[in-house]
Write a protein that holds these residues in place. Structure first.
Motif, short mmCIF file in Angstrom:
data_model
loop_
_atom_site.label_atom_id
_atom_site.label_comp_id
_atom_site.label_asym_id
_atom_site.label_seq_id
_atom_site.Cartn_x
_atom_site.Cartn_y
_atom_site.Cartn_z
N UNK A 40 -19.54 -35.97 40.25
CA UNK A 40 -20.24 -35.55 41.46
C UNK A 40 -21.42 -34.65 41.10
N UNK A 41 -22.51 -34.80 41.83
CA UNK A 41 -23.72 -34.03 41.58
C UNK A 41 -24.03 -33.13 42.77
N UNK A 42 -24.30 -31.86 42.51
CA UNK A 42 -24.69 -30.92 43.54
C UNK A 42 -25.95 -30.18 43.11
N UNK A 43 -26.62 -29.57 44.08
CA UNK A 43 -27.86 -28.84 43.85
C UNK A 43 -27.63 -27.37 44.16
N UNK A 44 -28.17 -26.49 43.35
CA UNK A 44 -27.96 -25.07 43.60
C UNK A 44 -28.95 -24.22 42.83
N UNK A 45 -28.60 -22.94 42.66
CA UNK A 45 -29.51 -22.01 42.00
C UNK A 45 -28.74 -20.82 41.46
N UNK A 46 -29.34 -20.15 40.51
CA UNK A 46 -28.92 -18.82 40.08
C UNK A 46 -30.00 -17.86 40.56
N UNK A 53 -35.07 -16.24 43.71
CA UNK A 53 -34.79 -17.44 42.93
C UNK A 53 -35.18 -17.25 41.47
N UNK A 54 -34.21 -17.43 40.57
CA UNK A 54 -34.48 -17.39 39.13
C UNK A 54 -34.50 -18.80 38.53
N UNK A 55 -33.47 -19.60 38.82
CA UNK A 55 -33.34 -20.93 38.24
C UNK A 55 -32.84 -21.91 39.29
N UNK A 56 -33.57 -22.99 39.52
CA UNK A 56 -33.03 -24.09 40.31
C UNK A 56 -32.28 -25.01 39.35
N UNK A 57 -31.21 -25.63 39.81
CA UNK A 57 -30.43 -26.47 38.91
C UNK A 57 -29.58 -27.48 39.68
N UNK A 58 -29.22 -28.55 38.98
CA UNK A 58 -28.24 -29.51 39.45
C UNK A 58 -26.97 -29.28 38.66
N UNK A 59 -25.82 -29.55 39.29
CA UNK A 59 -24.53 -29.39 38.65
C UNK A 59 -23.81 -30.72 38.69
N UNK A 60 -23.50 -31.26 37.52
CA UNK A 60 -22.73 -32.49 37.42
C UNK A 60 -21.32 -32.14 36.95
N UNK A 61 -20.32 -32.55 37.75
CA UNK A 61 -18.94 -32.30 37.37
C UNK A 61 -18.52 -33.10 36.15
N UNK A 153 -43.13 -24.50 41.85
CA UNK A 153 -43.68 -23.88 43.06
C UNK A 153 -43.21 -22.45 43.28
N UNK A 154 -42.16 -22.02 42.57
CA UNK A 154 -41.59 -20.70 42.83
C UNK A 154 -41.50 -19.91 41.53
N UNK A 155 -42.50 -19.09 41.22
CA UNK A 155 -42.41 -18.26 40.02
C UNK A 155 -41.12 -17.44 40.03
N UNK A 156 -40.48 -17.33 38.87
CA UNK A 156 -39.17 -16.69 38.78
C UNK A 156 -39.19 -15.29 39.37
N UNK A 157 -38.19 -15.02 40.20
CA UNK A 157 -37.95 -13.71 40.81
C UNK A 157 -39.04 -13.31 41.80
N UNK A 158 -39.72 -14.31 42.40
CA UNK A 158 -40.77 -14.02 43.39
C UNK A 158 -40.45 -14.60 44.76
N UNK A 163 -36.83 -19.67 51.39
CA UNK A 163 -38.26 -19.99 51.47
C UNK A 163 -38.56 -21.31 50.76
N UNK A 164 -37.76 -21.63 49.72
CA UNK A 164 -37.91 -22.89 49.00
C UNK A 164 -37.01 -23.98 49.58
N UNK A 165 -36.50 -23.77 50.80
CA UNK A 165 -35.77 -24.77 51.58
C UNK A 165 -34.39 -25.13 51.02
N UNK A 166 -33.80 -24.25 50.20
CA UNK A 166 -32.48 -24.54 49.64
C UNK A 166 -31.43 -24.70 50.73
#
Length: 262
Positions: A40-46, A53-61, A153-158, A163-166
């Motif tokens: 399964x694939x999900x979308x998220x962030x750290x 927002x620091x890191x956008x990422x996908x998570x694959x189980x 589009x989103x410089x880290x920690x800015x 705002x990035x529609x997560x």
């Protein structure tokens, strides 16, 4: 029509395994990791502790953990960040050089649906894959669907993830409980205090430079982010997107994606 498939060299992988892999990531990321099924694939962030927002990422189980799909130029920074959080958790965190592929305009075996919106297609990790498009073609498709690329589009920690529609692209699980930056994120959603969002804009000719002002008359309505001929993403004020918008004297218009609530 045959699907279009591109290799995404702008993305790279991190493999997180071990007895504590899922609870370790679950307590850090905006997405529910405990219920992530293998395949399964999900979308998220750290996020940062203040909720940016620091890191956008996908998570694959995986059967023994989770595969993280991140921006290639941010992988080393994420490895360092995860090592900082690891403490006594029984996890192994390591780079994985398996290639990343994206598919759109069709279906093919081995691709997991993109969790942000079905219009984006799917993603696959590794395997014998014959490509039929370039990564630039994929970026054009993503922009046509109107989905931001947070790594561009989103410089880290800015930027706040909302705002990035997560919140609209299945990138935040508001029911899962605590994660890094959860308090600020939940408060913004609960209070509806969302003044700015990333939305696609359309115009004639080449894209304005990154950071160019979007004006509504004499009022600042936002700024241009990444783009290409005829289209770009912009971070705009929602209370100033109606009316005649310009960038550097050129008319632009907001293009409302299908996934955006009215």
């Amino acid at each position: 029509m045959a699907p279009r498939i591109a290799r995404l060299d702008s993305r790279a992988l991190i493999r997180v395994t071990g007895p504590d892999a899922r609870p370790f990531l679950h307590n850090l990321l905006t997405q529910d990791v405990e219920t992530l099924a293998p395949g399964q694939l999900r979308f998220g962030a750290l996020l940062s502790p203040p909720g940016r927002l620091l890191f956008d990422l996908f998570l694959l189980g995986l059967p023994d953990g989770v595969l993280l799909d991140v921006a290639a130029d941010r992988r080393d920074a994420l490895l360092q960040r995860l090592a900082m959080y690891r403490l006594r958790a029984q996890v192994t965190v390591e780079a994985d050089d398996t290639p990343v592929f994206a598919l759109w305009d069709g279906e093919a075996e081995g691709f997991a649906p993109d969790p942000r919106t079905p219009a984006l297609g799917g993603r696959r990790y590794g395997g014998a894959v014959e490509t039929s498009a370039t990564e630039d073609d994929w970026q054009a498709h993503r922009l046509a669907v109107g989905v931001p690329d947070p790594s561009a589009d989103a410089p880290a920690d800015k930027t706040y993830p909302i705002e990035a529609d997560f919140d609209l692209l299945n990138g935040i699980d508001f029911q899962k409980g605590c994660f890094v930056g959860q308090e600020t994120t939940s408060r913004m959603k609960r209070r509806g205090a969302i003044r700015n969002r990333m939305l696609p804009i359309a115009f004639d000719g080449p894209p304005p430079p990154f950071g160019a002002e979007v004006l509504n008359g004499d009022l600042r309505a936002g700024e241009v982010l990444s783009g290409r001929d005829g289209a770009a993403m912009a971070l705009v004020r929602l209370d100033r997107i109606d009316g005649d918008l310009t960038v550097d004297g050129r008319p632009v218009r907001i293009r409302r994606p299908d996934w955006l609530p009215i």
